[in-house]
Write an enzyme that holds these catalytic residues in place. Sequence first.
Site, mmCIF file in Angstrom:
data_model
loop_
_atom_site.group_PDB
_atom_site.id
_atom_site.type_symbol
_atom_site.label_atom_id
_atom_site.label_comp_id
_atom_site.label_asym_id
_atom_site.label_seq_id
_atom_site.Cartn_x
_atom_site.Cartn_y
_atom_site.Cartn_z
ATOM 1 N N GLU A 90 -15.380 -11.996 2.503
ATOM 2 C CA GLU A 90 -14.641 -12.877 3.058
ATOM 3 C C GLU A 90 -14.601 -12.629 4.428
ATOM 4 O OE1 GLU A 90 -11.573 -12.283 -0.103
ATOM 5 O OE2 GLU A 90 -10.271 -12.134 1.765
ATOM 6 N N CYS A 103 -11.232 -13.068 11.496
ATOM 7 C CA CYS A 103 -11.087 -11.483 10.740
ATOM 8 C C CYS A 103 -12.273 -11.541 10.004
ATOM 9 C CB CYS A 103 -9.651 -11.653 10.162
ATOM 10 S SG CYS A 103 -9.394 -10.261 9.063
ATOM 11 N N CYS A 110 -13.706 -1.622 -0.719
ATOM 12 C CA CYS A 110 -13.559 -0.511 0.238
ATOM 13 C C CYS A 110 -12.933 0.672 -0.526
ATOM 14 C CB CYS A 110 -12.082 -1.043 0.926
ATOM 15 S SG CYS A 110 -11.491 0.323 2.128
ATOM 16 N N CYS A 114 -6.034 2.276 -0.462
ATOM 17 C CA CYS A 114 -4.764 1.999 -0.201
ATOM 18 C C CYS A 114 -3.972 1.246 -1.175
ATOM 19 C CB CYS A 114 -4.291 1.392 1.303
ATOM 20 S SG CYS A 114 -5.238 2.079 2.487
ATOM 21 N N CYS A 117 -3.275 -2.682 -1.318
ATOM 22 C CA CYS A 117 -4.459 -3.474 -0.580
ATOM 23 C C CYS A 117 -5.226 -3.950 -1.771
ATOM 24 C CB CYS A 117 -5.199 -2.845 0.276
ATOM 25 S SG CYS A 117 -6.741 -3.757 0.900
ATOM 26 N N CYS A 336 -5.921 -9.699 2.606
ATOM 27 C CA CYS A 336 -7.530 -9.327 2.662
ATOM 28 C C CYS A 336 -7.876 -8.970 1.229
ATOM 29 C CB CYS A 336 -7.795 -8.108 3.557
ATOM 30 S SG CYS A 336 -7.096 -8.275 5.121
HETATM 31 N N1 SAH Z 1 -9.564 -0.699 6.509
HETATM 32 C C1 SAH Z 1 -8.915 -1.138 7.785
HETATM 33 C C2 SAH Z 1 -9.003 -2.450 8.359
HETATM 34 C C3 SAH Z 1 -9.063 -3.602 7.162
HETATM 35 S S1 SAH Z 1 -7.374 -3.821 6.639
HETATM 36 C C4 SAH Z 1 -7.695 -0.675 7.880
HETATM 37 O O1 SAH Z 1 -7.210 -0.253 6.856
HETATM 38 O O2 SAH Z 1 -6.988 -0.928 8.929
HETATM 39 C C5 SAH Z 1 -6.483 -4.472 7.833
HETATM 40 C C6 SAH Z 1 -4.915 -4.391 7.799
HETATM 41 O O3 SAH Z 1 -4.661 -5.155 6.762
HETATM 42 C C7 SAH Z 1 -4.547 -2.871 7.765
HETATM 43 O O4 SAH Z 1 -3.612 -2.598 8.545
HETATM 44 C C8 SAH Z 1 -3.974 -2.875 6.189
HETATM 45 O O5 SAH Z 1 -3.049 -2.141 6.064
HETATM 46 C C9 SAH Z 1 -3.479 -4.318 6.030
HETATM 47 N N2 SAH Z 1 -3.297 -4.861 4.725
HETATM 48 C C10 SAH Z 1 -4.177 -4.612 3.799
HETATM 49 N N3 SAH Z 1 -3.628 -5.375 2.520
HETATM 50 C C11 SAH Z 1 -2.515 -5.920 2.844
HETATM 51 C C12 SAH Z 1 -1.697 -6.869 2.361
HETATM 52 N N4 SAH Z 1 -1.777 -6.884 1.019
HETATM 53 N N5 SAH Z 1 -0.346 -7.155 3.082
HETATM 54 C C13 SAH Z 1 -0.335 -6.923 4.254
HETATM 55 N N6 SAH Z 1 -1.454 -6.262 4.998
HETATM 56 C C14 SAH Z 1 -2.287 -5.791 4.156
HETATM 57 FE FE1 SF4 Z 2 -9.375 -0.370 2.871
HETATM 58 FE FE2 SF4 Z 2 -7.379 -1.918 2.355
HETATM 59 FE FE3 SF4 Z 2 -6.985 0.705 2.931
HETATM 60 FE FE4 SF4 Z 2 -8.013 -0.994 4.710
HETATM 61 S S1 SF4 Z 2 -6.181 -1.483 3.706
HETATM 62 S S2 SF4 Z 2 -8.660 1.113 4.259
HETATM 63 S S3 SF4 Z 2 -9.341 -2.307 3.554
HETATM 64 S S4 SF4 Z 2 -7.988 -0.238 1.111
#
Ligand code: SAH
Ligand code: SF4
Length: 349
Positions: A90, A103, A110, A114, A117, A336
């Site tokens: 997406e 974006c 991934c 995290c 996420c 995301c």
């Molecule tokens: N993997 C990279 C880029 C993609 S995530 C990274 O982690 O930086 C992009 C941003 O979205 C990151 O700062 C991540 O912490 C945040 N993010 C992911 N899931 C989220 C959620 N459910 N609510 C708010 N921010 C989120």
């Molecule tokens: Fe991967 Fe989501 Fe962590 Fe970014 S925030 S590194 S997309 S698991």
Amino acid sequence: MAALTDLDDQALLTLVQEHGGQPFQARQIAHWRWRHGVTDWSAMRNVPASLRERLAAVVPLCATTVARTDAASDGTEKLLLGLQDGDTVECVIIPDGERTTLCISTQVGCPVGCVFCASGLGGVRRNLTSGEIAEQVLQAKLRLPEGRSLTNLVVMGMGEPMLNLDQLLPALQRIHDPAGIGLGARRITVSTSGYPRQMERFAAADPSYNLAVSLHAADDTLRRQLVPSATATVAEIVTAAHRYFGRKGREVTYEVVLLEGQNDRPQDAAAMVELLGQLPCTVNLIPWNPVPEIVAARGLRRPAVGRVDAFAEALRRGGLKVTVRRQRGADRSAACGQLRLRHRDGAPA
Ligand code: SAH
Ligand code: SF4
């Protein structure tokens, strides 16, 4: 099969010549695809039909199709793109006044995992190719209304960009190329969950792009709870970010996804001031966007507005520049990876 958008200029030239075309015709084809975004060979009016047919038989023009779109009431639009192997990724168009930010994703899923996420829930399936990455911009541009153009790009969708630099760097080159899409490098920001060696390679890229670092916590023990696969320490990540980007006079943005009771406490803010207070940077606070599956499994919560404000204030008092991200696309699976998750489960988004 690689698509036309996966080829660099040299590879396209070779392909065109192998099929009886001239070098200037390779440039015309690239111009149609990257500048005008045409998705049909027949639209390339100045390219002879015979050459178009020979090329169409060996290389698809597009690596992606729009499988589904999802518009929120605030103007945010998510595109779910279908890939040739049947998977999906997406990207999100975010209009904001004069600005329009896109974006984009770099991987299917991934590997970092995290805990908050949606993108990491099913692990990673594969890296996107450079064509699949850059085409997200072409697909988004085709959907913009008359009079609106893309002003900013953030690589903050699904996936960890530093784990797919081999494909990301040529994709950014295409996106930046003045003869193609022509987006200025200073309008492009790549976000990472922190891989110092790869950040070094990224920083050496020419042109140089902006870097955002998803820090989430200044304390290693807490950060490992939020980013369980993190191998680098907070100190190593911050040192890498400033060593390479400080030299270029660029500011680093730190992103902090705030989770109630986990990393939004006064002592978490104090640790962040201690770590970052003297560095040229901005901290972007992102109140967590709840993901139903994660709420159910892990009981995480988005902090109340008062807690976010208190955290921001504590950082400001410590001398840090702070922004708080407004929630966008809130009425539709905004975080995301959520649209893909819904799509995969067969449920309406
Ligand atoms: N993997 C990279 C880029 C993609 S995530 C990274 O982690 O930086 C992009 C941003 O979205 C990151 O700062 C991540 O912490 C945040 N993010 C992911 N899931 C989220 C959620 N459910 N609510 C708010 N921010 C989120
Ligand atoms: Fe991967 Fe989501 Fe962590 Fe970014 S925030 S590194 S997309 S698991």
